[in-house]
Design an enzyme around this catalytic site. Sequence first.
Site, short mmCIF file in Angstrom:
data_model
loop_
_atom_site.label_atom_id
_atom_site.label_comp_id
_atom_site.label_asym_id
_atom_site.label_seq_id
_atom_site.Cartn_x
_atom_site.Cartn_y
_atom_site.Cartn_z
N ARG A 63 0.89 -1.34 -0.03
CA ARG A 63 -0.02 0.20 -0.06
C ARG A 63 0.77 1.21 0.05
NH1 ARG A 63 -2.69 -3.84 2.99
NH2 ARG A 63 -1.75 -3.25 4.70
N GLU A 100 5.89 -10.47 15.15
CA GLU A 100 5.33 -11.18 16.05
C GLU A 100 5.97 -12.63 16.32
OE1 GLU A 100 1.16 -10.51 16.64
OE2 GLU A 100 1.05 -11.42 18.71
#
Length: 176
Positions: A63, A100
């Site tokens: 994006r 993560e």
Amino acid sequence: MTSSTAINLRDYIRDIPDFPKPGIVFKDITPLLADGDAFAASISGLACQMPANVDALVGIESRGFIFGAALAQQTGLGLIPVRKPGKLPADVHGVEYELEYGVDRLEIHRDAVSSGHKVVIVDDLLATGGTMRATVDLIHQLGADVAGCLFVVELAFLNGRKLLQDVPIYSLISYE
Ligand code: AMP
């Protein structure tokens, strides 16, 4: 007053709960892209924050390419893509960064920037800051300077700025 303050860009960003996985609230910017005035206002807002004497923009896949390309046209600058592994065809420099769970990698063409160049990096959203940190590191490792990092959206409650204290950060919309 910029056009981004005349149009409330928050009205064009919607929350999608549990995407792409449970517990994540995804900020969907596609309504903003779909509205010509809102998209133009977002690009004008980013353009207002451009530092002087920038040599090029860097957009982060994917994006960041959308906002980076429009901003490049508005400012007359070129756009350098930072991409996921295996996408860029010429000689690349890469950096790995922690997610993560596990690690990811971003790459840039080695000849895209050189020592002394001043770039501004563009992405749609600042969350934990890991993606932008890795991109800033890529640019620094090639000897260029980062004059700023621009975002449309910032999730301020995730404290991404803490990872980016050595570079100027600007976001159009911040969620506290
Ligand atoms: P981070 O590295 O944690 O700052 O994540 C930034 C990247 O992940 C950006 O390229 C965003 O497009 C994407 N991202 C992370 N969290 C979200 C979210 N809640 N909504 C939309 N995009 C997100």
